[in-house]
Design an enzyme around this catalytic site. Sequence first.
Site, PDB file in Angstrom:
ATOM      1  NE  ARG A 110      -2.769  -0.016   3.401  1.00  0.00           N
ATOM      2  CZ  ARG A 110      -3.649   0.754   4.015  1.00  0.00           C
ATOM      3  NH1 ARG A 110      -4.865   0.892   3.528  1.00  0.00           N
ATOM      4  NH2 ARG A 110      -3.343   1.378   5.125  1.00  0.00           N
ATOM      5  CB  SER A 179       5.769  -6.323   7.438  1.00  0.00           C
ATOM      6  OG  SER A 179       5.196  -5.058   7.491  1.00  0.00           O
ATOM      7  CG  ASP A 232       3.664  -5.610   9.990  1.00  0.00           C
ATOM      8  OD1 ASP A 232       4.590  -5.934  10.742  1.00  0.00           O
ATOM      9  OD2 ASP A 232       2.955  -6.442   9.386  1.00  0.00           O
TER      10      ASP A 232
HETATM   11  C1  BGC Z   1       7.542 -10.870   9.649  1.00  0.00           C
HETATM   12  C2  BGC Z   1       7.337  -9.711  10.582  1.00  0.00           C
HETATM   13  C3  BGC Z   1       5.978  -9.089  10.364  1.00  0.00           C
HETATM   14  C4  BGC Z   1       4.892 -10.143  10.437  1.00  0.00           C
HETATM   15  C5  BGC Z   1       3.501  -9.575  10.205  1.00  0.00           C
HETATM   16  C6  BGC Z   1       6.365 -11.831   9.735  1.00  0.00           C
HETATM   17  O1  BGC Z   1       6.499 -12.839   8.777  1.00  0.00           O
HETATM   18  O2  BGC Z   1       8.734 -11.549   9.954  1.00  0.00           O
HETATM   19  O3  BGC Z   1       8.349  -8.740  10.412  1.00  0.00           O
HETATM   20  O4  BGC Z   1       5.772  -8.099  11.341  1.00  0.00           O
HETATM   21  O5  BGC Z   1       5.139 -11.141   9.485  1.00  0.00           O
HETATM   22  O6  BGC Z   1       3.386  -8.954   8.979  1.00  0.00           O
END
Ligand code: BGC
Length: 513
Positions: A110, A179, A232
């Site tokens: 996004r 993320s 995130d």
């Molecule tokens: C990632 C995290 C992320 C989470 C939610 C995981 O696979 O390692 O960094 O915060 O997914 O999106």
Amino acid sequence: MGKAAVTITIACAAATCAAVAAAFFVNRRLRQRTSWKRAQCIVDEFRGGCSTPLSRLRQIVDNMVVEMHAGLAIDGGSKLKMVLSYVDNLPTGNEEGLFYALDLGGTNFRVLRVQLGGKEKRIMNQEYKEVSIPPKVMVGSNEDLFDFIATELASFVASEGEGFYLLPGQQRELGFTFSFPVKQTSINSGTLMKWTKGFAIAETVGKDVVEELQGAMHRSNVDMRVAALVNDTVGTLAGGRYEDDDVMVAVILGTGSNACYVERADAIPKWRGPLPASGSMVINMEWGSFTSAHLPKTEVDDALDADSVNPCDQIFEKMISGMYLGDIVRRVLWKLAAEAAFFGGKVPSRLEVPFILRTPDVSAIHADQSPDLKEVIRVLRVVFGIQSSTLQMRKMIVDVCDIVAERGARLAGAGIVGILKKIGRDGGSLANNGGLENHSYAAAEERKKTVVAMDGGLYEHYPKFREYLKQSVVELIGKEAAEHIELRLSKDGSGIGATLLAASHSSFVAEQE
Ligand code: BGC
């Protein structure tokens, strides 16, 4: 042959046919009964392997606390990475100006712009665009991924219109929500440790993702500075804090899963810098990689892990997050088909396709209240091409979904209680915890209200999962303590959170002060 002989012959033949037919049906009934018994055994065994009695959840909570301490002590001290986010100040409400966010973390990304108007006017205007990432880009080259993102960002910036304005001399700035596990080196730099959630671009690992993005923005002629790199969870925490000072923890239960929380800076031995004035820092736990001997892991989980793009990794995430729940159910159905002829003699071919069953389908099956379980019929037909099933079979399928969702939700609940326990917000059970924390701090903190900002499609769109999760938290900390804890859905808070963190780390704002 005489007439009588013919009649006798015909009668004999008919009797033989009847006997053969009867034997066939008896045999078939016997086979069906044996298959059904075998199917029941498979499901019972799976249920046993997935069970999460309170005693086991408590062990997981304690393991989580121990691993949190180990991960805070030293990098590599635990599977839990406990990443320093460099966010030591959460939004206050004073943030002002035009800021962008870019949110990369799953199959969609996004872009967002927000006009912040300070304490009085708050969020004056916002616009976003969501783009799905072509699967080949997720496993292609580093440059292709970042160029794809930057090109989309460029077209979004070009559409900026009324209601959005920069102050004279201000450069556009961006909060980059990335993320995946990143080792942050400052608020706006960090190297990718590994990919998760089906992304696999080897060249990016070890690179500074902000530099990669800046480079691609340069190639796409986007004049913008990355002011903050945030996970995130951290974005969600910041977005939640903008609304409510009691937000201390953020949890994502979506495609992937993770949590972050506000930690006391003096409880982070691996922090080498001066103690921040706020006295605290947000820690991105990367709890997806948590593991414990007490996790109720089955052979189905082991097979899913072995077949994944990241074997032996993200074990907790593979038991609790949206990317995997559907596939766990599919694998159990496959076992039923292969070992108990659940769908007849042959295993339906689509049951062999990894990830064909998505968690939203599992949620739909689970929510089906119709007497003949119409949703199960639909999913069997549309997803697996299976046309016929009995009500008894469909009930068994609902049961499998229930086992998988309940286990995932209760484990996530235990993870949350682990965090609450670590920060002394679990209602005092910490006082019995063999001195893992400072008791007086715990006593002072325990009665405060604590809000856990929850985001992610799994949590938002799977009501039964939510119920199981909440129930496990109440079971673990008790009804009274649970009254001080609120699990609050904070929908899409991470994008706004990233713009707020970009605002509070803006070089332009800093120059003006
Ligand atoms: C990632 C995290 C992320 C989470 C939610 C995981 O696979 O390692 O960094 O915060 O997914 O999106």
